[in-house]
Design a protein around this motif. Structure first.
Motif, PDB file in Angstrom:
ATOM      1  N   PHE A 163       0.877  -1.263   0.238  1.00  0.00           N
ATOM      2  CA  PHE A 163       0.012   0.117   0.202  1.00  0.00           C
ATOM      3  C   PHE A 163       0.880   1.173  -0.109  1.00  0.00           C
ATOM      4  N   ASP A 164       0.281   2.344  -0.234  1.00  0.00           N
ATOM      5  CA  ASP A 164       1.016   3.600  -0.291  1.00  0.00           C
ATOM      6  C   ASP A 164       1.914   4.026   0.677  1.00  0.00           C
ATOM      7  N   PRO A 165       3.243   3.866   0.457  1.00  0.00           N
ATOM      8  CA  PRO A 165       4.237   4.228   1.459  1.00  0.00           C
ATOM      9  C   PRO A 165       3.758   5.495   2.482  1.00  0.00           C
ATOM     10  N   TYR A 166       3.210   6.561   1.673  1.00  0.00           N
ATOM     11  CA  TYR A 166       3.106   7.857   2.525  1.00  0.00           C
ATOM     12  C   TYR A 166       1.711   7.591   3.280  1.00  0.00           C
ATOM     13  N   SER A 167       0.743   6.830   2.893  1.00  0.00           N
ATOM     14  CA  SER A 167      -0.367   6.824   3.597  1.00  0.00           C
ATOM     15  C   SER A 167      -0.016   5.884   4.881  1.00  0.00           C
ATOM     16  N   THR A 168       0.722   4.934   4.644  1.00  0.00           N
ATOM     17  CA  THR A 168       1.208   3.905   5.884  1.00  0.00           C
ATOM     18  C   THR A 168       1.918   4.853   6.856  1.00  0.00           C
ATOM     19  N   GLY A 222      10.965  15.308   2.400  1.00  0.00           N
ATOM     20  CA  GLY A 222      10.192  16.654   2.031  1.00  0.00           C
ATOM     21  C   GLY A 222       8.801  16.408   1.688  1.00  0.00           C
ATOM     22  N   GLU A 223       8.774  15.261   0.704  1.00  0.00           N
ATOM     23  CA  GLU A 223       7.425  15.113   0.047  1.00  0.00           C
ATOM     24  C   GLU A 223       6.409  14.799   1.294  1.00  0.00           C
ATOM     25  N   LEU A 224       6.735  14.059   2.209  1.00  0.00           N
ATOM     26  CA  LEU A 224       6.006  13.541   3.423  1.00  0.00           C
ATOM     27  C   LEU A 224       5.344  14.951   4.206  1.00  0.00           C
ATOM     28  N   GLU A 225       6.479  15.883   4.159  1.00  0.00           N
ATOM     29  CA  GLU A 225       6.062  17.110   4.788  1.00  0.00           C
ATOM     30  C   GLU A 225       4.890  18.071   3.701  1.00  0.00           C
ATOM     31  N   ASN A 226       5.234  17.907   2.667  1.00  0.00           N
ATOM     32  CA  ASN A 226       4.378  18.584   1.416  1.00  0.00           C
ATOM     33  C   ASN A 226       2.843  18.221   1.693  1.00  0.00           C
TER      34      ASN A 226
END
Length: 172
Positions: free
Chosen positions: A89-94, A122-126
């Motif tokens: 599953f999407d690592p960012y959602s996870t 940086g993308e996690l923050e965005n």
């Protein structure tokens, strides 16, 4: 014939990808009509391996960031399953799910995604800028300030690890 999608995340992704050697749980969720059959099969495997099966759709727990479906990662080898589509599953959602829970082992899971290049900090923050206001209205009803506090804890841990000043370690 439509394939049933099985999504793994968290420790299960880490084990599958070889980032860690073991897990005490199988983290997954299943979409489609055959979910109960797949979960029953996974429960049987879990009993055999003496691990816990956690069947949790992350979208039921946290608001998912935009584009989460497109960021799912297909398994390089689906082990020849004809009726199953295996994906991480999407690592960012996870990551947001584990940050919301906010325990030190959860932070280590997120750091594993970052250290292995599946998440850009940086993308996690965005993505958090768009996502954070939805925390007070969707799913877990977590106060955005509380999530920010937990996110700050992750960033402090990341800084400590980057500085190689780790005072305590748990299996990642």
């Amino acid at each position: 014939e439509r394939k049933t999608h099985v999504f793994v995340y968290g420790e299960s992704t880490h084990v599958w990808e070889g980032w860690r050697d073991w897990t005490s749980q199988l983290n997954l969720f299943v979409d489609a009509d055959h979910a109960s059959v797949v979960v029953q099969l996974m429960d049987g495997i879990a009993k055999e391996l003496d691990i816990l099966v956690i069947n949790e759709s992350l979208g039921d727990v946290i608001p998912l960031p935009k584009g989460s479906e497109e960021r799912c990662i297909k398994f390089a080898d689906d082990a020849g399953f004809k009726h199953l589509a295996l994906q991480h599953f999407d690592p960012y959602s996870t990551a947001y799910r584990y940050i919301a829970r906010g325990d030190e082992p959860d932070y280590h899971l997120v750091l594993g995604y970052i250290q292995n290049g599946w998440i850009d900090s940086g993308e996690l923050e965005n993505k958090l800028t768009d996502l954070l206001p939805r925390f007070s209205f969707d799913t877990i009803q977590q106060d955005p300030a509380e999530f920010r506090r937990k996110y700050k804890g992750l960033k402090q841990m990341m800084g400590a690890i980057n500085a190689r000043n780790v005072h305590r370690s748990t299996p990642a």
